[in-house]
Design an enzyme around this catalytic site. Structure first.
Site, PDB file in Angstrom:
ATOM      1  N   ARG A  59       0.859  -1.193   0.000  1.00  0.00           N
ATOM      2  CA  ARG A  59       0.000   0.000   0.000  1.00  0.00           C
ATOM      3  C   ARG A  59       0.891   1.238   0.000  1.00  0.00           C
ATOM      4  O   ARG A  59       1.703   1.405   0.915  1.00  0.00           O
ATOM      5  CB  ARG A  59      -0.907  -0.006   1.234  1.00  0.00           C
ATOM      6  N   HIS A  68      -2.810  10.950   0.933  1.00  0.00           N
ATOM      7  CA  HIS A  68      -2.262  10.744   2.276  1.00  0.00           C
ATOM      8  C   HIS A  68      -1.634  12.078   2.703  1.00  0.00           C
ATOM      9  O   HIS A  68      -0.433  12.173   2.941  1.00  0.00           O
ATOM     10  CB  HIS A  68      -1.261   9.591   2.276  1.00  0.00           C
ATOM     11  N   GLU A  90      -7.334   8.503   6.420  1.00  0.00           N
ATOM     12  CA  GLU A  90      -7.618   9.131   7.715  1.00  0.00           C
ATOM     13  C   GLU A  90      -8.122  10.573   7.617  1.00  0.00           C
ATOM     14  O   GLU A  90      -7.432  11.516   8.032  1.00  0.00           O
ATOM     15  CB  GLU A  90      -6.358   9.091   8.590  1.00  0.00           C
ATOM     16  N   ASN A 129      -7.309   1.835  10.163  1.00  0.00           N
ATOM     17  CA  ASN A 129      -5.998   2.043  10.782  1.00  0.00           C
ATOM     18  C   ASN A 129      -6.203   2.064  12.288  1.00  0.00           C
ATOM     19  O   ASN A 129      -7.028   2.835  12.791  1.00  0.00           O
ATOM     20  CB  ASN A 129      -5.385   3.380  10.349  1.00  0.00           C
ATOM     21  N   TYR A 162      -4.157   2.085  16.108  1.00  0.00           N
ATOM     22  CA  TYR A 162      -2.924   2.180  16.886  1.00  0.00           C
ATOM     23  C   TYR A 162      -3.160   2.045  18.383  1.00  0.00           C
ATOM     24  O   TYR A 162      -2.346   1.484  19.094  1.00  0.00           O
ATOM     25  CB  TYR A 162      -2.201   3.502  16.585  1.00  0.00           C
ATOM     26  N   GLU A 200      -3.358  -0.076   8.242  1.00  0.00           N
ATOM     27  CA  GLU A 200      -2.183   0.329   9.031  1.00  0.00           C
ATOM     28  C   GLU A 200      -2.332  -0.187  10.452  1.00  0.00           C
ATOM     29  O   GLU A 200      -3.391  -0.079  11.058  1.00  0.00           O
ATOM     30  CB  GLU A 200      -2.035   1.858   9.147  1.00  0.00           C
TER      31      GLU A 200
HETATM   32  C1  FCB Z   1      -1.182   7.262  10.873  1.00  0.00           C
HETATM   33  C2  FCB Z   1      -0.761   7.806   9.531  1.00  0.00           C
HETATM   34  C3  FCB Z   1       0.601   7.343   9.080  1.00  0.00           C
HETATM   35  C4  FCB Z   1       1.580   7.280  10.221  1.00  0.00           C
HETATM   36  C5  FCB Z   1       1.003   6.501  11.369  1.00  0.00           C
HETATM   37  C6  FCB Z   1       1.931   6.336  12.523  1.00  0.00           C
HETATM   38  O1  FCB Z   1      -2.087   8.120  11.460  1.00  0.00           O
HETATM   39  O2  FCB Z   1      -1.696   7.437   8.548  1.00  0.00           O
HETATM   40  O3  FCB Z   1       1.025   8.183   8.052  1.00  0.00           O
HETATM   41  O4  FCB Z   1       1.947   8.555  10.588  1.00  0.00           O
HETATM   42  O5  FCB Z   1      -0.168   7.134  11.811  1.00  0.00           O
END
Ligand code: FCB
Length: 469
Positions: A90, A134, A179, A308, A310, A374
């Site tokens: 990607r 992006h 995002e 995505n 985290y 992600e």
């Molecule tokens: C996300 C972004 C990516 C990177 C990660 C850690 O929010 O899409 O570009 O910065 O975080």
């Protein structure tokens, strides 16, 4: 390595091994974070080129001018993906490279780079997965009002068509935006990302026009490809749970979930904005600038929702002094820190929340296939004399989160793939080069790439899961 965190438990089968044949295994990057070559072959500045020059905006005064020099090292970088045995890469296309200034005809020299990249990937048996946006908005479009201006949505759809005209014969999967929450909120409300504005009304207008741009682009992509393709959007989602069961805490979590998640998911999938968020915004004097007919455009059917993930967060509706209103009289929405392991970004590591989130998506937004576009972590890597990083913390993070994905699938979530963020250490936006998310180390002085232990672990895991079929 902490074995409790990297293995499913003594004598237990690893849920990762339940990921099925056909599950996509990939890795992700984005244009401004890796390419460099910001003034080559006709590329014009994006909002990030400008923002990086604002004193204090980016840690260390770093810029994406050179980044990982991927623009000149692309075949070798594709070779890294091939060596890991992954099936999908990607990447994102830099709008100011292929349509300098954000209007008018395509720039053939800029498009040629992505043309070569796609061919290089296909030649090595890797599926290209294109993200059109992006975050590198052409500066001229920001000067004309940026995402808070409705016209930017139409400009985005035109740009999407230029790219699909060039690559639509070979690229099967297309993501419109990465995002939109970050573009809108970090860029136009919190001012910590480009273009660095601080105004809630601008941010909400930006969010709506990003979604509108997505919706306008979807049919243009399908028509432009002239053959069946998969089209989707990637959203960043985080769980927002109440710190306690009080109504104030529950309301804070509701509001955070509304502004962070449902403000995007509801119009995209259900064709309406969530009423509670509309009311929260109205209480702050902000209206979403919806025009007649926008919502059906935004809800154009998609083939895949990119997720995505985290971290997750706990919310409280009272501040540390027990007050439920801030100085402006607005309801308190406070993130409550938990005593949990954290990454170098200070993000809490909560893989169970990932499972909960994916299961919830399947329940609240059924019928939409999910791909994790992600997931990954920054840690304070310590290379040895050869540049090798034994990043057991990152291995643990990836293992736990893949396990969380597998558990969500077993509980019914339709997750079809997983892409690690990121292939390379890269320009981490306002953190510059300080935070490293790569599974491959980049020595920025020499541009030498060295796969970390996490890259080898990922390669071996993918091989093992595929091998049991
Ligand atoms: C996300 C972004 C990516 C990177 C990660 C850690 O929010 O899409 O570009 O910065 O975080």
């Amino acid at each position: 390595m902490d074995s409790d965190r990297t293995s499913p438990g003594v004598g237990q089968a690893d849920p990762i091994d339940t990921l099925p044949p056909g599950f996509r295994w990939g890795v992700a990057t984005s244009s401004y974070q890796i390419e460099g070559a910001v003034a080559e072959d006709g590329r014009t500045p994006s909002i990030w080129d400008t923002f990086c020059r604002v004193p204090g905006a980016v840690a260390g005064g770093d810029t994406g001018d050179v980044a990982c020099d991927h623009y000149h090292r692309m075949p070798d970088d594709v070779g890294l993906v091939a060596d890991l045995g992954l099936d999908t890469y990607r990447f994102s296309v830099a709008w100011p490279r292929v349509q300098p200034g954000g209007r008018g005809p395509a720039n053939p020299a800029g498009l040629a780079f992505y043309d070569r990249l796609v061919d290089e990937l296909l030649g090595r048996g890797i599926d290209p997965w294109v993200t059109l946006y992006h975050w590198d908005l052409p500066q001229e479009l920001e000067d004309a009002g940026g995402w808070p201006a409705r016209d930017t949505a139409y400009r985005f759809a035109d740009y999407a068509e230029l790219v699909v005209d060039a690559l639509g014969d070979r690229v099967d999967t297309w993501t419109t935006l990465n995002e939109p929450w970050c573009s809108a909120m970090l860029g136009y409300v919190e001012g910590v990302h480009a273009p660095g504005r601080r105004n809630l009304g601008d941010g909400i207008a930006a969010a709506h026009h990003l979604l509108l741009g997505h919706g306008l682009a979807v049919p243009r992509l399908r028509a432009g490809a002239g053959r069946p393709i998969e089209v989707g959007i990637t959203v960043n989602l985080a769980t927002a749970d109440p710190a306690t069961d009080t109504s104030l805490d529950r309301d804070a979590a509701r509001a955070a979930d509304g502004l962070g998640n449902r403000l995007y998911l509801d119009p995209l999938i259900h064709g309406r904005y969530p009423e509670d968020v509309v009311a929260d915004l109205a209480a702050q004097g902000v209206r979403i600038p919806v025009e007649d007919g926008d919502l059906p455009v935004i809800a154009a059917p998609i083939d895949v929702l990119g997720v995505n993930f985290y971290f997750g967060q706990l919310f409280s509706g009272v501040d540390e002094q027990g007050r439920d209103r801030d100085a402006d009289g607005a309801p308190v929405r406070r993130v409550v820190r938990r005593d949990l392991p954290r990454t170098a970004m200070d993000w809490e590591i909560v893989p169970e929340s990932f499972t909960d989130l994916l299961v919830r998506l399947g329940r609240d937004y059924p019928g939409v296939p999910l791909v994790i576009t992600e997931n990954g972590a920054a840690f304070d890597d310590r290379p040895d004399a050869d540049g090798f990083v034994a990043d057991d913390d990152r291995v643990a993070y990836l293992a736990e989160h893949l396990r969380a994905v597998a558990r969500a699938r077993l509980a019914g979530a339709d997750v079809r793939g997983y892409f690690a963020w990121s292939l390379l250490d890269n320009f981490e936006w306002a953190y510059g080069y300080e935070k490293r998310f790569g599974i491959v180390r980049v020595d920025y002085d020499t541009q030498r790439r060295t796969p970390k232990r996490s890259a080898l672990w990922y390669r071996d895991t993918v091989r093992r899961v595929r091998g049991q079929r």
